[in-house]
Design a protein around this motif. Structure first.
Motif, short mmCIF file in Angstrom:
data_model
loop_
_atom_site.label_atom_id
_atom_site.label_comp_id
_atom_site.label_asym_id
_atom_site.label_seq_id
_atom_site.Cartn_x
_atom_site.Cartn_y
_atom_site.Cartn_z
N HIS A 15 72.30 40.52 56.67
CA HIS A 15 72.69 39.10 56.62
C HIS A 15 72.45 38.41 55.40
N GLY A 16 72.02 39.34 54.46
CA GLY A 16 71.69 38.66 53.01
C GLY A 16 70.47 39.22 52.50
N ILE A 17 70.09 38.48 51.29
CA ILE A 17 68.91 38.79 50.69
C ILE A 17 68.12 37.37 50.47
N LYS A 18 66.78 37.58 50.78
CA LYS A 18 65.80 36.52 50.65
C LYS A 18 64.89 37.26 49.72
N PHE A 19 64.08 36.29 49.23
CA PHE A 19 62.68 36.40 47.98
C PHE A 19 61.53 36.13 48.74
N ASP A 20 60.56 36.67 48.77
CA ASP A 20 59.22 36.36 49.18
C ASP A 20 58.47 36.02 48.05
N PRO A 21 58.26 34.52 48.30
CA PRO A 21 57.46 33.91 47.12
C PRO A 21 55.93 34.29 47.31
N ASN A 22 55.32 34.84 48.40
CA ASN A 22 54.25 35.45 48.65
C ASN A 22 53.83 36.71 47.99
N LYS A 23 54.92 37.30 47.63
CA LYS A 23 54.90 38.93 47.20
C LYS A 23 55.48 38.78 45.59
N GLU A 24 54.58 38.25 44.76
CA GLU A 24 55.28 38.02 43.50
C GLU A 24 55.18 39.26 42.46
N ARG A 157 44.54 31.63 41.24
CA ARG A 157 45.18 32.58 42.06
C ARG A 157 45.36 33.83 41.14
N ILE A 158 45.70 33.77 39.87
CA ILE A 158 45.79 35.00 38.97
C ILE A 158 44.51 35.83 39.17
N HIS A 159 43.31 35.13 38.77
CA HIS A 159 41.97 35.37 38.69
C HIS A 159 41.39 36.39 39.99
N SER A 160 41.86 35.35 41.13
CA SER A 160 41.34 35.84 42.35
C SER A 160 41.87 37.15 42.72
N HIS A 161 43.20 37.40 42.50
CA HIS A 161 44.23 38.31 42.84
C HIS A 161 43.64 39.51 42.32
N GLY A 188 30.14 21.60 38.14
CA GLY A 188 31.17 21.01 38.64
C GLY A 188 32.44 21.62 38.67
N HIS A 189 32.40 22.87 38.50
CA HIS A 189 33.79 23.64 38.51
C HIS A 189 33.82 24.93 39.37
N LEU A 190 34.80 25.17 39.88
CA LEU A 190 34.66 26.30 40.92
C LEU A 190 35.09 27.37 40.04
N HIS A 191 34.36 28.75 40.53
CA HIS A 191 34.50 29.84 39.70
C HIS A 191 34.81 30.96 40.75
N VAL A 192 35.37 32.16 40.52
CA VAL A 192 35.52 33.15 41.38
C VAL A 192 34.70 34.44 40.57
N ARG A 193 33.84 34.99 41.56
CA ARG A 193 32.78 35.83 41.01
C ARG A 193 32.83 37.28 41.47
N LEU A 194 33.28 38.54 40.75
CA LEU A 194 33.24 39.73 41.54
C LEU A 194 31.84 40.37 41.12
N GLN A 195 30.80 40.44 42.26
CA GLN A 195 29.57 40.96 42.12
C GLN A 195 29.47 42.21 42.37
N MET A 196 29.26 43.18 41.45
CA MET A 196 28.82 44.64 41.92
C MET A 196 27.32 44.66 42.64
N ASN A 197 27.56 45.56 43.52
CA ASN A 197 26.16 45.69 44.36
C ASN A 197 25.48 46.85 43.91
N SER A 198 25.83 47.68 43.17
CA SER A 198 25.56 49.07 42.81
C SER A 198 24.50 48.88 41.61
N PHE A 199 24.47 47.96 40.93
CA PHE A 199 23.69 48.09 39.73
C PHE A 199 22.75 46.91 39.76
#
Length: 199
Positions: A15-24, A157-161, A188-199
């Motif tokens: 029926h056509g072509i759509k593009f999923d904006p959530n799958k960049e 979003r880029i950092h979190s992804h 006063g600013h939000l950050h995303v942190r990837l914390q490694m638990n093995s070290f």
């Protein structure tokens, strides 16, 4: 090899072509991946935090690809394999469409034309995904080898992804590395942190 932005994931039907904006397209993450590789791959003094300023604009597609090749000497072969795989997948989809008895002839023809029309769109997306995961695997190895305890960035979003992708590859290492992805507030600013638990 020339990398370029391809666009979001196509949803192809009779029926056509759509593009999923959530799958960049993974191309949008290349700048941050390259900056992280450059920021993390150096010698460290024990218990000393390091800060790097990320600038995305300094990298063109050629420089990004060259850096990725430096860390992954088999990248060209992997891309060729991936390109052959996606070509075969598209050929199989077209064959299944040709044999689909549930669709009328007109719908079948539309589906086949849509699949063929998007062939040259899907291949670069697939290559970008291959290059992206090569970079993510490089980052996971650097984190492991350099014994990096955490990485932090402003909550975009880029950092979190990218951090989430790194977390997935860390789980696949031998032995696997456990990590947590968390949102923290600092100054006063939000950050995303990837914390490694093995070290």
């Amino acid at each position: 090899m020339t990398l370029h932005y391809a666009g979001p994931k196509p949803l192809i039907s009779a029926h056509g072509i759509k593009f999923d904006p959530n799958k960049e397209d993974k191309f949008i993450y290349f700048g941050f991946v390259v900056e992280l590789i450059k920021a993390l791959d150096h010698e460290y003094l024990e218990d000393k935090p390091y800060v790097a300023t990320v600038t995305y604009s300094s990298h063109d597609a050629h420089n990004i690809f060259s850096l990725m090749q430096k860390y992954d000497p088999l990248l060209n072969e992997t891309i060729t394999e991936r390109e052959n795989t996606i070509q075969s997948e598209i050929d199989d989809e077209i064959k299944r469409a040709e044999e689909n008895c549930l669709l009328c002839e007109e719908d079948r023809d539309v589906l086949i034309k849509n699949l063929e029309l998007l062939r040259n769109y899907r291949i670069p997306r697939s290559i970008n995904k291959t290059v992206y995961y090569s970079g993510i695997t490089t980052l996971a190895k650097i984190i492991h080898d350099r014994k990096i305890s955490y990485i932090k960035a402003p909550i975009l979003r880029i950092h979190s992804h990218v951090f989430h992708s790194i977390q997935g590859v860390l789980r696949k290492l031998h032995p696997p590395m456990d990590s947590n992805l968390e949102i923290i507030e600092e100054g006063g600013h939000l950050h995303v942190r990837l914390q490694m638990n093995s070290f």
